[in-house]
Design a protein around this motif. Structure first.
Motif, PDB file in Angstrom:
ATOM      1  N   SER A 272       0.818  -1.214   0.000  1.00 57.76           N
ATOM      2  CA  SER A 272       0.000   0.000   0.000  1.00 57.76           C
ATOM      3  C   SER A 272       0.849   1.259   0.000  1.00 57.76           C
ATOM      4  O   SER A 272       0.366   2.350  -0.331  1.00 57.76           O
ATOM      5  N   SER A 273       2.118   1.136   0.374  1.00 57.60           N
ATOM      6  CA  SER A 273       2.996   2.313   0.398  1.00 57.60           C
ATOM      7  C   SER A 273       3.624   2.587  -0.962  1.00 57.60           C
ATOM      8  O   SER A 273       4.303   3.599  -1.147  1.00 57.60           O
ATOM      9  N   CYS A 274       3.395   1.688  -1.924  1.00 60.61           N
ATOM     10  CA  CYS A 274       4.017   1.829  -3.237  1.00 60.61           C
ATOM     11  C   CYS A 274       3.132   2.643  -4.174  1.00 60.61           C
ATOM     12  O   CYS A 274       1.952   2.342  -4.361  1.00 60.61           O
ATOM     13  N   ASN A 275       3.699   3.622  -4.800  1.00 60.34           N
ATOM     14  CA  ASN A 275       2.969   4.476  -5.734  1.00 60.34           C
ATOM     15  C   ASN A 275       3.251   4.029  -7.166  1.00 60.34           C
ATOM     16  O   ASN A 275       3.753   4.792  -7.990  1.00 60.34           O
ATOM     17  N   PHE A 276       2.906   2.801  -7.459  1.00 60.03           N
ATOM     18  CA  PHE A 276       3.127   2.281  -8.806  1.00 60.03           C
ATOM     19  C   PHE A 276       1.982   2.736  -9.708  1.00 60.03           C
ATOM     20  O   PHE A 276       0.815   2.535  -9.400  1.00 60.03           O
ATOM     21  N   ASP A 277       2.336   3.318 -10.824  1.00 58.64           N
ATOM     22  CA  ASP A 277       1.363   3.823 -11.788  1.00 58.64           C
ATOM     23  C   ASP A 277       1.628   3.132 -13.124  1.00 58.64           C
ATOM     24  O   ASP A 277       2.639   3.425 -13.786  1.00 58.64           O
ATOM     25  N   PRO A 278       0.780   2.199 -13.552  1.00 54.69           N
ATOM     26  CA  PRO A 278       1.040   1.476 -14.800  1.00 54.69           C
ATOM     27  C   PRO A 278       1.243   2.406 -15.993  1.00 54.69           C
ATOM     28  O   PRO A 278       2.127   2.152 -16.836  1.00 54.69           O
ATOM     29  N   ASP A 279       0.431   3.465 -16.104  1.00 57.40           N
ATOM     30  CA  ASP A 279       0.587   4.386 -17.235  1.00 57.40           C
ATOM     31  C   ASP A 279       1.968   5.016 -17.255  1.00 57.40           C
ATOM     32  O   ASP A 279       2.619   5.120 -18.308  1.00 57.40           O
ATOM     33  N   ARG A 280       2.441   5.409 -16.105  1.00 57.13           N
ATOM     34  CA  ARG A 280       3.739   6.089 -16.012  1.00 57.13           C
ATOM     35  C   ARG A 280       4.905   5.096 -16.038  1.00 57.13           C
ATOM     36  O   ARG A 280       5.865   5.257 -16.802  1.00 57.13           O
ATOM     37  N   ASP A 281       4.794   4.049 -15.204  1.00 61.95           N
ATOM     38  CA  ASP A 281       5.947   3.188 -14.975  1.00 61.95           C
ATOM     39  C   ASP A 281       6.137   2.104 -16.031  1.00 61.95           C
ATOM     40  O   ASP A 281       7.197   1.474 -16.094  1.00 61.95           O
ATOM     41  N   LEU A 282       5.121   1.890 -16.863  1.00 63.57           N
ATOM     42  CA  LEU A 282       5.266   0.942 -17.956  1.00 63.57           C
ATOM     43  C   LEU A 282       5.385   1.641 -19.309  1.00 63.57           C
ATOM     44  O   LEU A 282       5.395   0.981 -20.359  1.00 63.57           O
ATOM     45  N   ALA A 283       5.497   2.963 -19.276  1.00 56.81           N
ATOM     46  CA  ALA A 283       5.522   3.735 -20.528  1.00 56.81           C
ATOM     47  C   ALA A 283       6.660   3.298 -21.448  1.00 56.81           C
ATOM     48  O   ALA A 283       6.491   3.204 -22.678  1.00 56.81           O
ATOM     49  N   GLU A 284       7.821   3.021 -20.885  1.00 56.72           N
ATOM     50  CA  GLU A 284       8.963   2.639 -21.720  1.00 56.72           C
ATOM     51  C   GLU A 284       8.795   1.272 -22.360  1.00 56.72           C
ATOM     52  O   GLU A 284       9.538   0.906 -23.287  1.00 56.72           O
ATOM     53  N   TRP A 285       7.802   0.505 -21.888  1.00 54.57           N
ATOM     54  CA  TRP A 285       7.591  -0.847 -22.398  1.00 54.57           C
ATOM     55  C   TRP A 285       6.412  -0.928 -23.361  1.00 54.57           C
ATOM     56  O   TRP A 285       6.043  -2.029 -23.786  1.00 54.57           O
ATOM     57  N   MET A 286       5.838   0.191 -23.731  1.00 52.85           N
ATOM     58  CA  MET A 286       4.696   0.151 -24.638  1.00 52.85           C
ATOM     59  C   MET A 286       5.144  -0.208 -26.059  1.00 52.85           C
ATOM     60  O   MET A 286       6.204   0.220 -26.525  1.00 52.85           O
ATOM     61  N   CYS A 287       4.329  -0.998 -26.740  1.00 54.15           N
ATOM     62  CA  CYS A 287       4.659  -1.459 -28.095  1.00 54.15           C
ATOM     63  C   CYS A 287       4.644  -0.291 -29.089  1.00 54.15           C
ATOM     64  O   CYS A 287       3.640   0.452 -29.153  1.00 54.15           O
ATOM     65  N   PRO A 288       5.689  -0.134 -29.859  1.00 52.12           N
ATOM     66  CA  PRO A 288       5.713   0.940 -30.876  1.00 52.12           C
ATOM     67  C   PRO A 288       4.565   0.779 -31.868  1.00 52.12           C
ATOM     68  O   PRO A 288       4.300  -0.330 -32.356  1.00 52.12           O
ATOM     69  N   ALA A 289       3.849   1.866 -32.109  1.00 51.16           N
ATOM     70  CA  ALA A 289       2.718   1.885 -33.050  1.00 51.16           C
ATOM     71  C   ALA A 289       1.630   0.890 -32.657  1.00 51.16           C
ATOM     72  O   ALA A 289       0.771   0.554 -33.473  1.00 51.16           O
ATOM     73  N   GLY A 290       1.677   0.415 -31.383  1.00 50.09           N
ATOM     74  CA  GLY A 290       0.624  -0.488 -30.919  1.00 50.09           C
ATOM     75  C   GLY A 290       0.696  -1.884 -31.489  1.00 50.09           C
ATOM     76  O   GLY A 290      -0.259  -2.668 -31.339  1.00 50.09           O
ATOM     77  N   VAL A 291       1.798  -2.236 -32.148  1.00 51.32           N
ATOM     78  CA  VAL A 291       1.945  -3.560 -32.753  1.00 51.32           C
ATOM     79  C   VAL A 291       2.425  -4.551 -31.692  1.00 51.32           C
ATOM     80  O   VAL A 291       3.505  -4.386 -31.113  1.00 51.32           O
ATOM     81  N   ASP A 292       1.639  -5.576 -31.463  1.00 51.46           N
ATOM     82  CA  ASP A 292       1.953  -6.547 -30.406  1.00 51.46           C
ATOM     83  C   ASP A 292       3.254  -7.273 -30.715  1.00 51.46           C
ATOM     84  O   ASP A 292       3.534  -7.650 -31.859  1.00 51.46           O
ATOM     85  N   ALA A 293       4.063  -7.477 -29.675  1.00 47.96           N
ATOM     86  CA  ALA A 293       5.316  -8.207 -29.796  1.00 47.96           C
ATOM     87  C   ALA A 293       5.628  -8.850 -28.449  1.00 47.96           C
ATOM     88  O   ALA A 293       4.961  -8.580 -27.440  1.00 47.96           O
ATOM     89  N   THR A 298       0.846  -3.827 -25.084  1.00 44.98           N
ATOM     90  CA  THR A 298      -0.100  -3.060 -25.903  1.00 44.98           C
ATOM     91  C   THR A 298      -1.070  -2.293 -25.010  1.00 44.98           C
ATOM     92  O   THR A 298      -1.148  -2.518 -23.798  1.00 44.98           O
ATOM     93  N   ARG A 299      -1.855  -1.404 -25.627  1.00 49.62           N
ATOM     94  CA  ARG A 299      -2.840  -0.632 -24.869  1.00 49.62           C
ATOM     95  C   ARG A 299      -3.900  -1.530 -24.207  1.00 49.62           C
ATOM     96  O   ARG A 299      -4.224  -1.334 -23.028  1.00 49.62           O
ATOM     97  N   PRO A 300      -4.465  -2.509 -24.928  1.00 50.22           N
ATOM     98  CA  PRO A 300      -5.427  -3.394 -24.256  1.00 50.22           C
ATOM     99  C   PRO A 300      -4.805  -4.156 -23.084  1.00 50.22           C
ATOM    100  O   PRO A 300      -5.454  -4.362 -22.057  1.00 50.22           O
TER     101      PRO A 300
END
Length: 552
Positions: A272-293, A298-300
């Motif tokens: 509960s003390s962790c401020n993990f934000d998937p949008d922020r903290d996984l941003a570097e791992w998002m698939c380029p152009a949304g293409v699954d790999a 991916t966004r879904p």
């Protein structure tokens, strides 16, 4: 397995067999002719329906004992492991069950400690009625499973103890996890005089909500041709086998949150003390152009991660229950996502698979589909009985009250434990692992807080005299995982009940190949284990011993 068979006409034969048994190394007591006769005489009980009574020879660390099996009310099978007269510690232990039960469970380690041990099938046999199918057109079996079988087994086991040892147990205990944890809370709520102390671990006390949530999570993973599944098909055979995405999520959470408790060991002591934000903290791992790999998200998939942390909601956005805890990602690949390694059937889905067919609605909507993970199947509504698929289930049925009838039978949500904790002076040891990805921890914490409020007027200090809640860093469901999963649950409860020593902490360990590589104190809520060892040595594995931690 059984060396001695005692029937009504074979008491003398059994005695001879016992006398001929050689001594077993490490066992202090060997069965005597009196033990054999007493065991055989159990079949003559006029107030119990017993079908077996036999001496079982010692094996390994398990001493010789009297085994009995019986029937209650025609449906409930129960059995007991009764220590020999000289080995009994004077105490009775009933053990709980897992999943939908339907079998008889053993506790050889508790028998070796001297406990008379009892367990039941909770009113149905899994070999005849696998999964939840015992609930089909058999409401008495549902009631047995919900609460009655545990109580009746408690009564029968006390009678058996009195008959075999010629005295009542000095103390009676219950120990269970998952469904067994629910059973423990059910006993405290409905039958407060059955046990002096109860261990309730990872309790599925909000049974209908939890199982509805299992199905809801599976629906998110399976929809849109697995678009949100955190597994990837690297070889193009149509079945994802790579768990790289899941590992990315797990490692990112640990990197973000691990050191917040003052020690870097891969565990989150207080998620509960962790401020993990998937949008922020996984941003570097998002698939380029949304293409699954394989090595990106991916966004879904990101949305489903967020949904699982939040917890199930209905179509109006009403939250059904709280979601999975940060730090539980270790088990997501087994329990949440579908891939080759779990036969495309997440473990949470196995729990909820036929639940909505037989145990959710007052009247069954139909039988399950023949292939549990093929959502292209079309249910036949004209068949007798009709078919009903788990992917048809609507979570709105829960908030609409369509599970209320079954809730009245299966759920153990009543926070008023005055009769058990105050009138009977019982003790409750409640536990749950932060790493549990099968049964979320946060609802259990909410239940404990409601007990503090309802039973003790909000006085946490008063509550801790009777009921304590231990949240275990990194432990998965009922044990396992990367956390502190090895510790004795029963010994601290017994000391509390019999000597008044409330457990100020438990000593938890993690073992790798049988060697302890992490040990510390597990503290009762709201305290946390804090490193207090050699200065600057908090990240040295050699210092990860219980004596270097304090509960604060």
């Amino acid at each position: 397995m059984f060396k001695y068979l005692a029937t009504l006409g074979a008491i003398a034969v059994a005695s001879i067999l016992v006398l001929a048994t050689p001594a077993v190394a490490g066992q202090s007591v060997q069965a005597s002719p009196q033990d054999a006769a007493m065991c055989a005489s159990m079949l003559r009980a006029l107030d119990l329906t017993l079908t077996q009574a036999m001496l079982v020879p010692a094996s390994g660390e398990t001493p010789e004992y009297c085994y009995i099996q019986g029937i209650i009310s025609g449906r409930i099978r129960f059995h007991m492991q009764l220590p020999l007269q000289a080995n009994w510690n004077g105490r009775l232990l009933n053990i709980g069950d897992g999943g939908k039960d339907g079998d008889l469970d053993w506790a050889d380690h508790r028998l070796a400690e001297g406990y008379a041990v009892a367990n039941s099938n909770t009113g149905h046999d899994a070999g005849t009625h696998p999964g939840a199918s015992f609930g089909s057109e058999d409401m008495p079996s549902v009631i047995d499973f919900g609460y009655r079988a545990i109580h009746l087994t408690a009564s029968a086991s006390k009678t058996a103890v009195r008959r075999y040892y010629n005295r009542a147990p000095e103390y009676s205990y219950f120990e269970g996890c998952s469904t067994g944890g629910r059973q423990g809370l059910m006993e405290a709520q409905r039958y407060p005089a059955d046990f002096d102390g109860i261990v309730a671990e990872a309790p599925v006390y909000d049974y209908q909500t939890l199982n509805a949530g299992h199905v809801w999570m599976a629906q998110q993973v399976f929809k849109d041709n697995f678009a949100a599944n955190l597994a990837f098909d690297t070889d193009g055979d149509g079945i994802p086998e790579s768990l790289t995405k899941s590992e990315i999520l797990r490692d990112t959470v640990i990197d973000q949150c691990d050191a917040l408790d003052g020690i870097s060991d891969g565990l989150l002591a207080d998620p509960s003390s962790c401020n993990f934000d998937p949008d922020r903290d996984l941003a570097e791992w998002m698939c380029p152009a949304g293409v699954d790999a394989d090595d990106c998200i991916t966004r879904p998939q990101l949305q489903t991660i967020k949904d699982f942390y939040r917890g199930p909601v209905d179509s109006s956005g009403v939250q059904i229950t709280k979601g999975l805890a940060l730090g539980s990602e270790y088990g997501w690949s087994r329990n949440v996502y579908a891939h080759e390694g779990n036969n495309m059937t997440p473990f949470r889905l196995i729990y909820g698979l036929d639940h909505v067919n037989y145990l959710f609605y007052e009247e069954s909507p139909g039988v399950p589909m023949p292939i549990r993970n093929d959502i292209t199947q079309v249910p036949d509504k004209t068949a007798t009985p009709p078919e009903f698929a788990w992917w048809e289930f609507d979570i709105d049925d829960l908030t609409a009250g369509k599970a209320d009838f079954m809730m009245s039978i299966t759920d153990a949500k009543d926070p008023d434990l005055n009769r058990f904790l105050n009138r009977e002076n019982g003790k409750l040891l409640l536990l749950h692992g932060w790493g549990d990805s099968e049964v979320q921890l946060q609802p259990t914490l909410d239940y404990y807080r409601s007990v503090v409020s309802e039973t003790f007027g909000g006085n946490l200090d008063a509550a801790r005299e009777k009921a304590r809640f231990f949240m275990v860093p990194g432990m998965s469901h009922c044990g396992g995982g990367p956390g502190l999963e090895s510790f004795d649950r029963l010994a601290p409860l017994r000391d509390w009940v019999e000597n008044g020593n409330a457990p100020d902490y438990l000593v938890g360990e993690h073992l790798t190949d049988g060697v302890v590589d992490n040990q510390r104190k597990i503290c009762p809520y709201p305290e946390l284990a804090t490193y207090a060892g050699p200065a600057g040595g908090q990240n040295d594995r050699a210092n990860w011993v219980a004596s270097n931690f304090e509960c604060r």
